[in-house]
Design a protein around this motif. Structure first.
Motif, mmCIF file in Angstrom:
data_model
loop_
_atom_site.group_PDB
_atom_site.id
_atom_site.type_symbol
_atom_site.label_atom_id
_atom_site.label_comp_id
_atom_site.label_asym_id
_atom_site.label_seq_id
_atom_site.Cartn_x
_atom_site.Cartn_y
_atom_site.Cartn_z
ATOM 1 N N VAL A 120 34.465 102.169 0.332
ATOM 2 C CA VAL A 120 34.064 102.496 -0.844
ATOM 3 C C VAL A 120 33.964 101.399 -1.963
ATOM 4 N N ILE A 121 34.724 100.448 -2.032
ATOM 5 C CA ILE A 121 34.378 99.269 -3.108
ATOM 6 C C ILE A 121 32.922 98.803 -2.702
ATOM 7 N N GLN A 122 32.589 98.602 -1.495
ATOM 8 C CA GLN A 122 31.144 98.300 -1.439
ATOM 9 C C GLN A 122 30.129 99.213 -1.911
ATOM 10 N N ARG A 123 30.363 100.567 -1.768
ATOM 11 C CA ARG A 123 29.499 101.370 -2.668
ATOM 12 C C ARG A 123 29.552 101.233 -4.006
ATOM 13 N N ILE A 124 30.710 101.082 -4.364
ATOM 14 C CA ILE A 124 30.882 100.794 -5.949
ATOM 15 C C ILE A 124 30.084 99.751 -6.314
ATOM 16 N N LYS A 125 29.973 98.449 -5.635
ATOM 17 C CA LYS A 125 29.243 97.300 -6.101
ATOM 18 C C LYS A 125 27.832 97.647 -5.718
ATOM 19 N N ASP A 126 27.464 98.354 -4.852
ATOM 20 C CA ASP A 126 26.180 98.697 -4.444
ATOM 21 C C ASP A 126 25.668 99.565 -5.741
ATOM 22 N N TYR A 127 26.358 100.537 -6.247
ATOM 23 C CA TYR A 127 25.897 101.613 -7.384
ATOM 24 C C TYR A 127 25.668 100.584 -8.463
ATOM 25 N N GLN A 128 26.860 99.663 -8.919
ATOM 26 C CA GLN A 128 26.482 99.028 -10.092
ATOM 27 C C GLN A 128 25.331 98.059 -10.075
ATOM 28 N N ALA A 129 24.792 97.504 -8.771
ATOM 29 C CA ALA A 129 23.866 96.513 -8.676
ATOM 30 C C ALA A 129 22.560 97.323 -8.642
ATOM 31 N N GLY A 130 22.540 98.926 -8.525
ATOM 32 C CA GLY A 130 21.510 99.371 -8.490
ATOM 33 C C GLY A 130 20.710 99.626 -7.095
ATOM 34 N N VAL A 131 21.352 99.351 -6.026
ATOM 35 C CA VAL A 131 21.036 99.565 -4.628
ATOM 36 C C VAL A 131 20.938 100.956 -4.346
ATOM 37 N N ILE A 132 21.936 101.740 -4.938
ATOM 38 C CA ILE A 132 22.123 103.095 -4.426
ATOM 39 C C ILE A 132 22.210 103.860 -6.201
ATOM 40 N N ASP A 133 21.700 104.978 -5.882
ATOM 41 C CA ASP A 133 21.692 105.702 -7.313
ATOM 42 C C ASP A 133 22.599 107.081 -7.426
ATOM 43 N N TYR A 134 23.440 107.332 -6.353
ATOM 44 C CA TYR A 134 24.338 108.460 -6.187
ATOM 45 C C TYR A 134 25.639 108.068 -6.617
ATOM 46 N N GLU A 135 26.364 108.923 -7.418
ATOM 47 C CA GLU A 135 27.899 108.656 -7.656
ATOM 48 C C GLU A 135 28.728 108.775 -6.867
ATOM 49 N N THR A 136 28.641 109.760 -5.861
ATOM 50 C CA THR A 136 29.583 110.053 -4.782
ATOM 51 C C THR A 136 28.735 110.722 -3.585
ATOM 52 N N ILE A 137 29.426 110.866 -2.501
ATOM 53 C CA ILE A 137 28.893 111.303 -1.294
ATOM 54 C C ILE A 137 29.791 112.524 -0.848
ATOM 55 N N ALA A 138 28.999 113.251 0.313
ATOM 56 C CA ALA A 138 29.755 114.634 0.677
ATOM 57 C C ALA A 138 30.937 113.969 1.441
ATOM 58 N N SER A 139 32.006 114.651 1.872
ATOM 59 C CA SER A 139 33.135 114.147 2.240
ATOM 60 C C SER A 139 32.803 114.038 3.830
ATOM 61 N N PRO A 140 32.983 112.943 4.494
ATOM 62 C CA PRO A 140 32.940 112.704 5.792
ATOM 63 C C PRO A 140 33.806 113.237 6.767
ATOM 64 N N TRP A 141 34.685 113.874 6.318
ATOM 65 C CA TRP A 141 35.673 114.495 7.265
ATOM 66 C C TRP A 141 35.143 115.763 7.815
ATOM 67 N N GLU A 142 35.461 115.873 9.099
ATOM 68 C CA GLU A 142 34.962 116.999 9.823
ATOM 69 C C GLU A 142 35.627 118.327 9.328
ATOM 70 N N GLY A 143 34.787 119.448 9.127
ATOM 71 C CA GLY A 143 35.280 120.614 8.617
ATOM 72 C C GLY A 143 35.194 120.699 7.121
ATOM 73 N N SER A 144 35.252 119.316 6.511
ATOM 74 C CA SER A 144 35.438 119.479 4.871
ATOM 75 C C SER A 144 34.077 119.795 4.445
ATOM 76 N N ASP A 145 34.123 120.649 3.257
ATOM 77 C CA ASP A 145 32.759 120.862 2.641
ATOM 78 C C ASP A 145 33.041 120.645 0.938
ATOM 79 N N GLY A 146 33.015 119.518 0.650
ATOM 80 C CA GLY A 146 33.187 118.924 -0.757
ATOM 81 C C GLY A 146 32.851 117.533 -0.937
ATOM 82 N N TRP A 147 32.857 117.200 -2.172
ATOM 83 C CA TRP A 147 32.317 115.890 -2.732
ATOM 84 C C TRP A 147 33.639 114.979 -2.783
ATOM 85 N N GLU A 148 33.383 113.670 -2.302
ATOM 86 C CA GLU A 148 34.473 112.759 -2.569
ATOM 87 C C GLU A 148 34.667 112.556 -4.029
#
Length: 890
Positions: A120-148
């Protein structure tokens, strides 16, 4: 609006003065359209306020509204004000990377699992650096239907910037019409106010409509009749915050910057609660206030008046609360109900508060060879009649038609409140002066109230004042060119206070319990029941306030320099305090008794200068005051310091003296033990001073004789309050600047979640905050940080944020409260358009504040209690307003 005159009026409290509008007591200053006001004056000393009896133990504000003049041609005035308000003093949130580091550090200090993973910390760094443009991701846990969210999201949001507007629009319009004939004069005023709120989502606003009419006519040469009427409607509209505005401010602060505003599919993230404020229902309130006064004045002889009036003051409030079920979208596209918005509900509440006042009084005045006499005597009677109703239910058939009749929940809520209060009194006043040189006034008020039993219901309160205008003496003639006026004053008065208790303190009240709240089972299930009443004190009676005042008024240099000084002492006896302790076997709490006393001493200085050398005029006015309060009697035989005690200074703070941080484990081992506060201490924790030398840091017995290592570390009384007004005018231009502030005041913040906007972390990660100010904290790389070592666990965090000298705030401040620049168009131009006067103006409110106090706390509201919104900045944000408009008279 909270107004206080001359300091403490109770134990830690500062009561408000009586508002008198056009001679009628009990008005609401917030309902007054200031464009209808002709004059405002303040009665500070008890002798001048004594005529108003038990309604005015803490001063009087007299408001006189505008009237027409007999024989005046009709005059029409119009004024407006357009402004834009911006929130100020908002806290600045950490960026999400600093926040994640901060949170993980606190967790590690507590021995807890780290909330933020490396992924998650790496994603935070990537978002602040503009490498990614999304603020969150779908939950990776099996059977979960929600946003992190929370520690699983990677946004970088400052929620105060998101939820607050940059500017909110406001406007005000006022029209006044006045005039008169040979026998009749009139004034009619109309006003409208709109204030847009600061919420960026859901919107909030306040609107107010005002109407006022003052009509007076001479029926005969010896009788006149007056009618005064006013109506105010105030309307509030805001999103349903499931609580107060302060709770809303708290919710913003506790939302982590990593929480997403938008999901990758463009919908609002559920955790942000934005969708709840947009779609989650509304809170509305309409408050109507009407005041009607009819008055006859009879003049049987020259100098003799008989006045009789009746006033009706009615306030009617209708409120609605609609909680609407809100849905959000999951990654699969399925819709889900947002937590806290189901079931839907609707509540309707009403209040009817009526105030009836009858006054009958007569006065006679006469002057004989320089001797002036005036005698006033009268009778007054008041009745307060209050009724409130509230009903609510959940499960609405449709959120589009919120209504009680369209709800089907089985847990209906309904409540009712009804009360009456009657006051009756007689009053008198005798004035005498000789050639305006020797001045005397005697007042008396005999008051009774339905709050107390017959044998303690009535009490007489006298007052006397005297003045000597020394500058009118013959021996003053040589000094008169330099000292134009010199007047000495002395006043003493006794007044009663009945507002410290409810309307029925002498009635034993039975507590009722409904079947759904009952813990008793019978053959038919749970049943309602009635419990025993508490103990009451039938001798509970008036609080008596006695005020002594000495003053001097002086004018110098052709009355250009005016100085006034007052010293006063207000003593309050028979104040309500706890009764003597009773055995626990009694099974009931002891009733309140008139068992305490206190006094307030203070002084006031007013200095004014006005000078006009030619076409240029300028002036300055200074108001400076100070007061201190002392407990003179209180039933605390053990001398406990966690309650009031005899000799205590009002506003005192007890706390520890900070000796610094523990630097090493050896420091902890060699220092006096702090284990009574908490069992574990490590480098970075606060080290407290051993004041009593017993090699142990604690609170002793918590008494004056044994306070342990605690001492008085500060005082929250606002000392040396001041206001400075500067004005100047030249050739139609005018400038006015108001400075206001407090010269000395301490603030000690609490160690719980109420103060999270200051401390940041308070021990509960779900009610804590992370702001830029909290970056300056102790760590191995920053051993001299301002804030201590942070923890997730409440006990460990609280040990470091005990009341102490290190974190006591200097709450003194100076504020540029108002700056106004105006221009009056020359009359030679206005005559061409049949206009009498036209003035254009521009002004700024709350232009700047100078203080050493932490930014997020308004120093005016520091130390006002430990409830949401009254401490640590959790209030509707302070605003700076830029405004302009014009006033025109035809």
């Amino acid at each position: 609006m909270n107004i206080n005159i001359r300091g403490y009026t109770g134990f830690g409290s500062t009561g408000t003065p009586l508002i008198v509008i056009d001679g009628i007591q009990g008005g609401d200053i917030n309902d007054i359209n200031m464009n209808d006001v002709e004059n405002i004056s303040v009665l500070k000393d008890a002798a001048s306020a004594a005529i108003y009896g038990s309604n005015a133990p803490y001063g009087v504000i007299l408001i006189t509204t505008k009237r027409g003049r007999t024989g005046q041609k009709p005059t029409v005035t119009y004024s407006n004000n357009f402004g834009w308000a911006q929130p100020i003093n908002l806290p600045e949130m950490m960026n999400s990377l600093d926040f994640a580091t901060f949170w993980n550090e606190a967790a590690a200090n507590s021995g807890s699992a780290l909330p933020f993973t490396e992924e998650v910390i790496q994603r935070i760094k990537d978002y602040q650096a503009g490498v990614i443009d999304y603020e969150t991701i779908a939950s990776p846990w099996e059977g979960s239907d929600g946003w992190e969210s929370w520690a699983g999201a990677n946004a970088n949001n400052n929620w105060f910037d998101i939820f607050m507007k940059d500017f909110a629009f406001k406007q005000q319009h006022n029209v006044g019409v006045s005039g008169g004939t040979d026998n009749t004069n009139y004034y009619v005023g109309l006003g409208y106010l709109y204030q847009g709120g600061m919420w960026n989502y859901g919107q909030d606003s306040y609107q107010r409509y005002n109407a006022r009419a003052n009509i007076s006519t001479e029926l005969t040469k010896w009788m006149s009749f007056s009618f005064r009427g006013s109506f105010t409607r105030g309307m509030k509209d805001a999103p349903n915050l499931s609580g107060s505005e302060a709770t809303f401010m708290n919710q913003i602060g506790r939302t982590w910057p990593t929480v997403a505003l938008y999901n990758p599919d463009g919908t609002y993230n559920a955790t942000s609660k934005v969708v709840a404020y947009i779609e989650g229902g509304r809170n509305g309130e309409t408050r109507d206030n009407g005041v009607l006064t009819g008055e006859f004045v009879i003049r049987p002889l020259a100098g003799w008046d008989i006045t009789a009036n009746y006033s009706y003051d009615g306030t009617y409030v209708n409120g609605t609360q609609h909680l609407k079920t809100v849905y959000y979208t999951n990654p699969s596209g399925k819709r889900a109900i947002l937590g806290g918005t189901s079931p839907s509900s609707f509540t309707r509440s009403t209040q009817k508060n009526q105030h009836h006042t009858v006054n009958i009084f007569t006065s006679y005045e006469k002057e004989l060879s320089g001797h002036y006499f005036k005698l006033l005597a009268g009778y007054t009677q008041e009745l307060y009649d209050n009724l409130s109703l509230s009903a609510g239910n959940n499960y609405l058939y449709s959120d589009q038609i919120p209504s009680l009749s369209l709800s089907y929940g089985t847990q209906r809520n309904i409540s009712e409140g009804a009360s009456q209060l009657a006051i009756r009194g007689g009053f008198g006043r005798f004035n005498y002066n000789y050639k305006e040189k020797y001045l005397f006034e005697f007042t008396g008020r005999y008051d009774g109230t339905s709050r107390f039993m017959d044998n303690v219901r009535y009490k007489l309160y006298p007052g006397v004042s005297a003045g000597w205008v020394t500058s009118k003496e013959s021996f003053w003639k040589p000094l008169e060119p330099a000292v134009n006026l010199f007047k000495l004053r002395v006043e003493y008065a006794s007044l009663g206070d009945q507002g410290f208790t409810g309307n029925y303190p002498f009635y034993p009240s039975l507590n009722t319990v409904s079947p759904t709240s009952s813990n008793f089972l019978f053959s038919g299930g749970r049943e309602s029941y009635v419990s025993n009443p508490g103990i009451i004190n039938t001798l509970l009676t008036w609080v008596t306030t006695e005020t002594l005042n000495f003053g001097v008024d002086m004018s110098f240099l052709a009355n250009q320099l005016n100085v006034s000084f007052d010293w006063y002492k207000r003593s309050m006896d028979d104040y309500v305090g706890p009764a003597q302790a009773l055995p626990a076997i009694l099974g009931a709490s002891a009733p309140q008794t008139n068992s305490a006393a206190m006094e307030t001493k203070g002084w006031e200085l007013t200095v004014g200068w006005q000078h006009r050398p030619g076409k240029f005029g300028y002036g300055a006015n200074l108001v400076l005051s100070d007061y201190r309060g002392t407990v003179t009697r209180y039933p605390n035989p053990s001398g406990l310091i966690n309650t009031w005690y005899e000799g205590q200074r009002m506003g005192d703070f007890w706390g520890y003296e900070t000796a610094g941080y523990f630097r090493t484990a050896e420091d902890v081992a060699s220092a006096p033990s702090q284990n009574r506060i908490y069992s574990r201490w490590t480098p970075g924790d606060i080290r407290y001073a051993d004041l009593n030398g017993d090699n142990q840091i604690d609170w002793g017995n918590g008494t004056l004789d044994d306070p342990g290592d605690q001492k008085i570390i500060g005082n929250g009384t606002p000392r040396y309050s001041f206001g400075v007004t500067l004005n100047a005018d030249c050739k139609g231009f005018d400038l006015n600047v108001l400075f206001q502030g407090v010269g000395k005041r301490d603030a000690v913040l609490g160690n719980d979640n109420f103060c999270s906007l200051f401390w940041g972390m308070t021990g509960d990660q779900w009610h804590s905050n992370g702001f830029v100010t909290n970056l300056d904290r102790w760590s191995e790389s920053n051993p001299d940080g301002y804030f201590p070592k942070y923890y997730f666990t409440s006990g460990e965090m609280v040990k470091n944020i005990q009341p102490q000298t290190k974190y006591m705030q200097n709450a003194a401040y100076m504020r540029i409260k108002n700056l106004q620049l105006g221009y009056t168009v020359p009359s030679s131009i206005l005559r061409k358009i049949y206009c009498q006067k036209l003035r254009l103006f521009f002004n700024v409110e709350n232009l700047a504040t100078f203080t050493q106090m932490v930014k997020v706390i308004n120093p005016e509201l520091s130390n006002q209690g430990g409830t949401w919104g009254r401490i640590d900045g959790k209030i509707y944000p302070l605003q700076r307003t830029w405004a302009g408009g014009f006033n025109i008279t035809f």
